[in-house]
Design an enzyme around this catalytic site. Structure first.
Site, PDB file in Angstrom:
ATOM      1  N   GLY A  46     -18.637  13.988 -19.521  1.00 47.04           N
ATOM      2  CA  GLY A  46     -18.783  14.419 -21.156  1.00 47.04           C
ATOM      3  C   GLY A  46     -19.939  14.918 -21.157  1.00 47.04           C
ATOM      4  O   GLY A  46     -20.957  14.568 -20.313  1.00 47.04           O
ATOM      5  N   GLN A  51     -27.436  17.787 -25.703  1.00 50.89           N
ATOM      6  CA  GLN A  51     -28.072  17.763 -24.384  1.00 50.89           C
ATOM      7  C   GLN A  51     -28.229  18.826 -23.470  1.00 50.89           C
ATOM      8  O   GLN A  51     -29.063  18.772 -22.389  1.00 50.89           O
ATOM      9  CB  GLN A  51     -26.587  16.797 -23.517  1.00 50.89           C
ATOM     10  N   CYS A  90     -25.218   7.767 -19.652  1.00 56.19           N
ATOM     11  CA  CYS A  90     -25.712   8.971 -20.392  1.00 56.19           C
ATOM     12  C   CYS A  90     -26.367   9.911 -19.763  1.00 56.19           C
ATOM     13  O   CYS A  90     -27.383   9.517 -18.968  1.00 56.19           O
ATOM     14  CB  CYS A  90     -26.092   8.580 -21.805  1.00 56.19           C
ATOM     15  N   LEU A  91     -26.003  11.363 -19.399  1.00 57.46           N
ATOM     16  CA  LEU A  91     -26.731  11.897 -18.726  1.00 57.46           C
ATOM     17  C   LEU A  91     -28.121  12.309 -19.198  1.00 57.46           C
ATOM     18  O   LEU A  91     -29.161  12.934 -18.348  1.00 57.46           O
ATOM     19  CB  LEU A  91     -25.855  13.437 -18.774  1.00 57.46           C
ATOM     20  N   HIS A 132     -18.611   8.465 -27.534  1.00 59.89           N
ATOM     21  CA  HIS A 132     -19.979   8.739 -26.714  1.00 59.89           C
ATOM     22  C   HIS A 132     -20.362   9.924 -27.406  1.00 59.89           C
ATOM     23  O   HIS A 132     -21.492  10.242 -27.886  1.00 59.89           O
ATOM     24  CB  HIS A 132     -19.928   8.489 -25.685  1.00 59.89           C
ATOM     25  N   GLU A 133     -19.573  10.949 -27.243  1.00 58.77           N
ATOM     26  CA  GLU A 133     -20.056  12.551 -27.450  1.00 58.77           C
ATOM     27  C   GLU A 133     -19.879  12.776 -28.952  1.00 58.77           C
ATOM     28  O   GLU A 133     -21.279  13.459 -29.415  1.00 58.77           O
ATOM     29  CB  GLU A 133     -18.708  13.318 -26.799  1.00 58.77           C
ATOM     30  N   HIS A 136     -23.178  11.757 -29.969  1.00 60.17           N
ATOM     31  CA  HIS A 136     -24.325  12.850 -29.691  1.00 60.17           C
ATOM     32  C   HIS A 136     -24.563  13.708 -31.031  1.00 60.17           C
ATOM     33  O   HIS A 136     -25.581  14.042 -31.088  1.00 60.17           O
ATOM     34  CB  HIS A 136     -24.049  13.468 -28.555  1.00 60.17           C
TER      35      HIS A 136
END
Ligand code: CO
Length: 161
Positions: A46, A51, A90-91, A132-133, A136
């Site tokens: 995702g 990000q 998480c990226l 999670h997204e 963000h």
């Protein structure tokens, strides 16, 4: 299509409340395509617009199932139930993984790239990734929800988003 640089913590843009998308135009389609390329390049499941430095309510999720890539524009969680506890990455936090408790079921309302509204129900890992997204987009990072950080020998199969 282009691979964008992923913004890593700490960065102001990661903790901002993102703005709703107003125009469903070609530029939005290109941004979604770039987000997809960037997510795939980094082996993510995702990616959210902040990000890659954009303060807009846009996120994608792809857990490699029959749904393909889910594009969420201006998403809203309209129902949750149950509870799940599982590993998350998480990226924007390379090499950091932790257990997070979230609802096991989620129902969302969102728009696709053409501006068509849809609803989607998800459970378990997909529900986790979607939440999670969407977090963000509200400037909420998974580290604020981690109950326990994982050790290196616990990381097998844990994916980032
Ligand atoms: Co993330």
């Amino acid at each position: 299509m282009a691979i964008k640089k992923i913004i890593t913590y700490p960065a102001e843009v990661l903790e901002k409340q993102c703005k709703p998308v107003q125009k469903f135009d070609k530029k939005l389609g290109k941004l979604l395509d770039d987000m997809y390329d960037t997510m795939i390049e980094h082996d993510g499941v995702g990616l959210a617009a902040p990000q890659i430095g954009m303060e807009e309510r846009i996120a994608i999720v792809d857990i490699d199932n029959e749904l393909g890539t889910i594009e969420m524009i201006n998403p809203k969680i309209i129902k949750t139930s149950g509870e799940q506890n599982g590993p998350e990455g998480c990226l924007s936090f390379p090499n950091l993984f932790g257990e997070v408790t979230r609802p096991n079921y989620v129902k969302i309302e969102a728009y696709d790239r053409k501006g068509k509204k849809y609803t989607l129900e998800a459970e378990e890992f997909l529900a986790r990734a979607i939440q999670h997204e969407i977090d963000h987009l509200d400037g909420i990072l998974f580290t604020t929800k981690v109950t326990r950080y994982l050790e290196e020998d616990e990381l097998k199969g844990v994916e980032s988003e």
